[in-house]
Scaffold this active site. Structure first.
Site, PDB file in Angstrom:
ATOM      1  N   ASN A   7      61.395  55.121  26.262  1.00 62.33           N
ATOM      2  CA  ASN A   7      61.687  54.290  24.765  1.00 62.33           C
ATOM      3  C   ASN A   7      61.935  53.050  25.234  1.00 62.33           C
ATOM      4  OD1 ASN A   7      63.008  53.651  22.557  1.00 62.33           O
ATOM      5  ND2 ASN A   7      64.409  55.389  22.438  1.00 62.33           N
ATOM      6  N   GLU A 381      65.971  63.260  20.815  1.00 66.38           N
ATOM      7  CA  GLU A 381      64.561  62.637  20.552  1.00 66.38           C
ATOM      8  C   GLU A 381      63.591  62.943  21.795  1.00 66.38           C
ATOM      9  OE1 GLU A 381      67.056  59.367  19.154  1.00 66.38           O
ATOM     10  OE2 GLU A 381      65.475  58.910  17.579  1.00 66.38           O
TER      11      GLU A 381
END
Ligand code: AMP
Length: 395
Positions: A7, A381
């Protein structure tokens, strides 16, 4: 098999090595302050001491080199069969996860104007990771993907159709990985078939959004074309009359100043000076009127969205709190639920105050006679991205 999840933000890279099937996290860490004189990097591995570094990371390439060096040195890359990248805006082009090659990256670059704060950083992370780990497939899992099939009346802004088409103006929705994971997990933990449950997920973190998920499919969400619309956030205002922006632009502010106002100087920070909910709560408890007002504005907005989504779905089976504030702020959950008594929401104060930290399962915090189940479900996530990436490359 393992997946490496990356990320990449504008000045940071978060990463995790995770087994998509079991959810076991083999390693995770963070490189921060990329581009600053002193960086900050940390890595936690199963059964080993935490590793840290404060070396300078000039760019994402150097940050990724550090990450891959450390993971490779610990033998943690051997089982990695896919790299899943969190990617923010898929525009109208990507409605599902996509293998990142030269062609799809070129499309992502074209989409950058839709998410100027996020997509360029994602792309830098992807380029560096592809260069240094070329032997495994890289997959982009878009924040907008879960919401790609929003009903037309939800997706459409009521403006001139030609303008909307030319500028790709529509509701896209964000935090998709979180809303997808949490809505599924909540149904599973309730022992309910997701196909028969109407859920509102409140993702309340520094960024905040609400999603209505009916029968496992998203039918509405509070974020719009960009991640600015909807709930009050750490530094973003959420809903605001577009006329306010015209007013500011006509009376002295330029576009960059308005952009800065909306992305960095609004929300909790705009109202109180800090975007940290813990500090806002502490100040309100100590009698600070501005902090109390900021909480009231935030709670009012949440109540408004839950009420609207209840009507949109024609009912509500579960209300789910997640992310930093949703998972940790006992008082906020109590204040929101008290206001939602009209919908049949009844919180159990003792359960709400005793939510254990650090476990993956949901905690039910509603009273036994509540018509709506209220849950605290930790978001994950990374696991969603790992699973979506693995599914994309597994025939
Ligand atoms: P996230 O973006 O999901 O990491 O959430 C960040 C937000 O969660 C910040 O506003 C934090 O102040 C808030 N937060 C984290 N822990 C707590 C806590 N124990 N109580 C209240 N807010 C918290």
């Amino acid at each position: 098999m393992s997946a490496l999840v990356i990320n990449a933000g504008s000045s940071s890279v978060k990463f995790q090595v995770v087994d998509p099937d079991t959810g076991t996290v083999h390693a995770k860490g963070l490189v921060e302050r990329i581009g600053e004189p002193a960086g900050a990097a940390s890595l936690e591995r199963e059964g080993a001491d935490e590793l840290t570094s404060s070396q300078r990371f000039t760019d994402h390439r150097e940050a990724l080199a550090w990450v891959l060096d450390q993971l490779g040195g610990s033998g943690l890359l051997q089982d990695v069969e896919v790299v899943g990248h969190r990617t923010v805006h898929g525009g109208r082009r990507f409605d599902r996860p996509v293998v990142l090659d030269d062609e799809t990256l070129a499309v992502m670059r074209e989409l950058s104007p839709l998410a100027p704060l996020h997509n360029p950083a994602n792309i830098q992370g992807i380029e560096a990771a592809r260069e240094q780990l070329p032997q495994v497939p890289h997959v982009g899992v878009f924040d907008t993907g879960f919401f790609a099939d929003l009903p037309p009346e939800v997706r459409t802004y009521a403006i001139d159709t030609e303008v909307a088409r030319e500028y790709a103006v529509q509701r896209y929705g964000f935090h998709g990985a979180s809303h997808a994971y949490v809505s599924q997990r909540a149904a599973q933990d309730l022992g309910r078939d997701p196909a028969e449950l109407k859920v509102v997920v409140l993702h309340l973190g520094n960024g905040a959004s609400a999603a209505a998920v009916d029968g496992g499919r998203p039918v509405d969400c509070s974020m719009g074309m960009t991640p600015l619309e909807g709930l009050v956030m750490g530094t973003r205002p959420g809903d605001i009359d577009p006329g306010v922006l015209l007013h500011l632009l006509r009376h002295g502010m330029d576009v960059d100043e308005v952009d800065d106002l909306l992305n960095r100087r609004s929300g909790l920070r705009g109202l109180t000076g800090t975007n940290d909910m813990r500090e806002v709560r502490a100040a309100a408890t100590a009698g600070d009127a501005a902090a109390r007002l900021a909480l009231d504005v935030s709670i009012h907005r949440i109540v408004r969205y839950v009420g609207a989504f209840h009507a949109v779905m024609g009912g509500l089976g579960a209300l789910v709190f997640t992310a930093g504030v949703g998972e940790n702020n006992v008082e906020l959950r109590a204040e929101v639920c008290e206001r939602l008594a009209v919908l049949g929401v009844s919180l159990d104060g003792r359960r709400n105050a005793a939510v254990p930290r650090g476990r993956a399962e949901s905690t039910v915090v509603s009273a036994d006679d509540s018509r709506v189940a209220v849950l605290v479900t930790p978001t994950n996530e990374e696991l969603y991205i790992a699973r979506a990436a693995a599914a994309t490359v597994t025939p």
